[in-house]
Design a protein around this motif. Sequence first.
Motif, PDB file in Angstrom:
ATOM      1  N   ALA A 215       0.819  -1.211   0.000  1.00 29.84           N
ATOM      2  CA  ALA A 215       0.000   0.000   0.000  1.00 29.84           C
ATOM      3  C   ALA A 215       0.855   1.264   0.000  1.00 29.84           C
ATOM      4  CB  ALA A 215      -0.946  -0.005   1.198  1.00 29.84           C
ATOM      5  N   GLN A 216       2.119   1.122   0.374  1.00 26.58           N
ATOM      6  CA  GLN A 216       3.031   2.262   0.369  1.00 26.58           C
ATOM      7  C   GLN A 216       3.674   2.500  -1.002  1.00 26.58           C
ATOM      8  OE1 GLN A 216       3.387   4.262   3.149  1.00 26.58           O
ATOM      9  NE2 GLN A 216       1.737   2.938   3.870  1.00 26.58           N
ATOM     10  N   VAL A 217       3.618   1.492  -1.885  1.00 27.49           N
ATOM     11  CA  VAL A 217       4.323   1.612  -3.160  1.00 27.49           C
ATOM     12  C   VAL A 217       3.434   1.490  -4.394  1.00 27.49           C
ATOM     13  CG1 VAL A 217       6.533   0.848  -2.197  1.00 27.49           C
ATOM     14  CG2 VAL A 217       4.978  -0.839  -3.205  1.00 27.49           C
ATOM     15  N   MET A 218       2.164   1.178  -4.205  1.00 23.64           N
ATOM     16  CA  MET A 218       1.260   1.075  -5.350  1.00 23.64           C
ATOM     17  C   MET A 218      -0.148   1.475  -4.928  1.00 23.64           C
ATOM     18  SD  MET A 218       0.686  -3.078  -5.862  1.00 23.64           S
ATOM     19  CE  MET A 218       2.413  -3.401  -6.161  1.00 23.64           C
TER      20      MET A 218
ATOM     21  N   VAL B 251      -4.729  -7.334  -7.777  1.00 28.77           N
ATOM     22  CA  VAL B 251      -4.264  -7.817  -9.082  1.00 28.77           C
ATOM     23  C   VAL B 251      -2.840  -8.337  -8.947  1.00 28.77           C
ATOM     24  CG1 VAL B 251      -3.718  -7.133 -11.461  1.00 28.77           C
ATOM     25  CG2 VAL B 251      -5.754  -6.205 -10.321  1.00 28.77           C
ATOM     26  N   TRP B 252      -1.985  -7.547  -8.291  1.00 30.66           N
ATOM     27  CA  TRP B 252      -0.581  -7.919  -8.114  1.00 30.66           C
ATOM     28  C   TRP B 252      -0.456  -9.258  -7.391  1.00 30.66           C
ATOM     29  CZ3 TRP B 252       3.010  -8.933  -4.319  1.00 30.66           C
ATOM     30  CH2 TRP B 252       4.350  -8.867  -4.698  1.00 30.66           C
ATOM     31  N   LEU B 253      -1.305  -9.488  -6.402  1.00 28.27           N
ATOM     32  CA  LEU B 253      -1.222 -10.714  -5.605  1.00 28.27           C
ATOM     33  C   LEU B 253      -1.548 -11.982  -6.388  1.00 28.27           C
ATOM     34  CD1 LEU B 253      -2.811  -9.484  -2.265  1.00 28.27           C
ATOM     35  CD2 LEU B 253      -0.432 -10.192  -2.615  1.00 28.27           C
ATOM     36  N   VAL B 254      -2.332 -11.858  -7.461  1.00 30.44           N
ATOM     37  CA  VAL B 254      -2.740 -13.058  -8.208  1.00 30.44           C
ATOM     38  C   VAL B 254      -2.120 -13.140  -9.603  1.00 30.44           C
ATOM     39  CG1 VAL B 254      -4.898 -13.311  -6.931  1.00 30.44           C
ATOM     40  CG2 VAL B 254      -4.884 -12.006  -9.058  1.00 30.44           C
ATOM     41  N   LYS B 255      -1.220 -12.220  -9.879  1.00 30.18           N
ATOM     42  CA  LYS B 255      -0.563 -12.187 -11.182  1.00 30.18           C
ATOM     43  C   LYS B 255       0.731 -13.007 -11.124  1.00 30.18           C
ATOM     44  CE  LYS B 255       1.071  -8.651 -14.380  1.00 30.18           C
ATOM     45  NZ  LYS B 255       1.214  -7.196 -14.553  1.00 30.18           N
ATOM     46  N   PRO B 256       0.935 -13.941 -12.063  1.00 33.53           N
ATOM     47  CA  PRO B 256       2.210 -14.669 -12.087  1.00 33.53           C
ATOM     48  C   PRO B 256       3.364 -13.690 -12.270  1.00 33.53           C
ATOM     49  CG  PRO B 256       0.607 -15.734 -13.504  1.00 33.53           C
ATOM     50  CD  PRO B 256       0.028 -14.404 -13.106  1.00 33.53           C
ATOM     51  N   ILE B 257       4.423 -13.877 -11.475  1.00 33.65           N
ATOM     52  CA  ILE B 257       5.552 -12.956 -11.491  1.00 33.65           C
ATOM     53  C   ILE B 257       6.823 -13.737 -11.798  1.00 33.65           C
ATOM     54  CG2 ILE B 257       6.918 -11.363 -10.081  1.00 33.65           C
ATOM     55  CD1 ILE B 257       4.345 -10.496  -8.780  1.00 33.65           C
ATOM     56  N   ALA B 258       7.540 -13.268 -12.808  1.00 32.89           N
ATOM     57  CA  ALA B 258       8.744 -13.968 -13.275  1.00 32.89           C
ATOM     58  C   ALA B 258       9.740 -14.186 -12.141  1.00 32.89           C
ATOM     59  CB  ALA B 258       9.387 -13.197 -14.421  1.00 32.89           C
TER      60      ALA B 258
ATOM     61  N   ARG C 299       5.194 -17.907 -10.342  1.00 35.29           N
ATOM     62  CA  ARG C 299       4.135 -18.198  -9.368  1.00 35.29           C
ATOM     63  C   ARG C 299       3.428 -16.904  -9.014  1.00 35.29           C
ATOM     64  NH1 ARG C 299       6.767 -20.585  -4.315  1.00 35.29           N
ATOM     65  NH2 ARG C 299       8.343 -19.092  -4.931  1.00 35.29           N
ATOM     66  N   ARG C 300       2.206 -17.040  -8.528  1.00 33.80           N
ATOM     67  CA  ARG C 300       1.471 -15.897  -8.013  1.00 33.80           C
ATOM     68  C   ARG C 300       1.940 -15.639  -6.582  1.00 33.80           C
ATOM     69  NH1 ARG C 300      -4.679 -17.020  -8.230  1.00 33.80           N
ATOM     70  NH2 ARG C 300      -3.989 -18.459  -6.642  1.00 33.80           N
ATOM     71  N   PRO C 301       2.040 -14.388  -6.158  1.00 26.63           N
ATOM     72  CA  PRO C 301       2.446 -14.122  -4.778  1.00 26.63           C
ATOM     73  C   PRO C 301       1.584 -14.852  -3.742  1.00 26.63           C
ATOM     74  CG  PRO C 301       2.620 -12.122  -6.049  1.00 26.63           C
ATOM     75  CD  PRO C 301       1.976 -13.150  -6.943  1.00 26.63           C
ATOM     76  N   VAL C 302       0.257 -14.938  -3.956  1.00 24.42           N
ATOM     77  CA  VAL C 302      -0.578 -15.650  -2.978  1.00 24.42           C
ATOM     78  C   VAL C 302      -0.201 -17.121  -2.882  1.00 24.42           C
ATOM     79  CG1 VAL C 302      -2.585 -14.094  -3.000  1.00 24.42           C
ATOM     80  CG2 VAL C 302      -2.466 -15.990  -4.649  1.00 24.42           C
ATOM     81  N   ASP C 303       0.204 -17.710  -3.996  1.00 25.76           N
ATOM     82  CA  ASP C 303       0.619 -19.118  -3.980  1.00 25.76           C
ATOM     83  C   ASP C 303       1.951 -19.282  -3.257  1.00 25.76           C
ATOM     84  OD1 ASP C 303      -1.668 -19.813  -5.428  1.00 25.76           O
ATOM     85  OD2 ASP C 303      -0.626 -19.624  -7.353  1.00 25.76           O
ATOM     86  N   ALA C 304       2.862 -18.349  -3.497  1.00 24.45           N
ATOM     87  CA  ALA C 304       4.162 -18.411  -2.820  1.00 24.45           C
ATOM     88  C   ALA C 304       3.979 -18.288  -1.306  1.00 24.45           C
ATOM     89  CB  ALA C 304       5.080 -17.310  -3.343  1.00 24.45           C
ATOM     90  N   ILE C 305       3.109 -17.388  -0.871  1.00 20.55           N
ATOM     91  CA  ILE C 305       2.847 -17.245   0.567  1.00 20.55           C
ATOM     92  C   ILE C 305       2.255 -18.536   1.121  1.00 20.55           C
ATOM     93  CG2 ILE C 305       1.483 -16.003   2.307  1.00 20.55           C
ATOM     94  CD1 ILE C 305       1.594 -13.580   0.298  1.00 20.55           C
ATOM     95  N   ARG C 306       1.250 -19.060   0.450  1.00 24.47           N
ATOM     96  CA  ARG C 306       0.608 -20.305   0.892  1.00 24.47           C
ATOM     97  C   ARG C 306       1.607 -21.453   0.988  1.00 24.47           C
ATOM     98  NH1 ARG C 306      -2.385 -21.943  -3.476  1.00 24.47           N
ATOM     99  NH2 ARG C 306      -0.479 -23.038  -4.012  1.00 24.47           N
TER     100      ARG C 306
END
Length: 116
Positions: A67-70, A77-84, A89-96
């Motif tokens: 929330a401080q940077v975007m 959107v960022w949390l469920v978007k695959p990131i190189a 992986r999606r950030p939510v998947d990496a956290i899980r």
Amino acid sequence: MTTVAQTSLAQEIARVSRLGNLTAAHLADATGGDPSSARRWRNGTRAPAGEHASRALQLTALVERLAQVMDSTYIPVWLVKPIARLDDRRPVDAIRDGDYRSVSRLVAALEEMPVA
């Protein structure tokens, strides 16, 4: 019976869910919890326990930083978007999956970027 810690955790999850525009699906994805439980967590009526609580706290920490940077409307959107940089992986998947540190390092890189 609800303890003070559980009540505080429930309130924290509800607050950060509002801050980051998170849905129950985001909470369920990031914690491995079921959607009906995640709805109660998001509404602040219940708190997760055990590993679900740990993952929920990791998610809340990341959302506060994001929330401080975007714009907060982009966080879900960022949390469920695959990131190189997370091996697509999606950030939510990496956290899980217990890979909070990789997501945290990625957020740290965003925090270090100059403001345009």
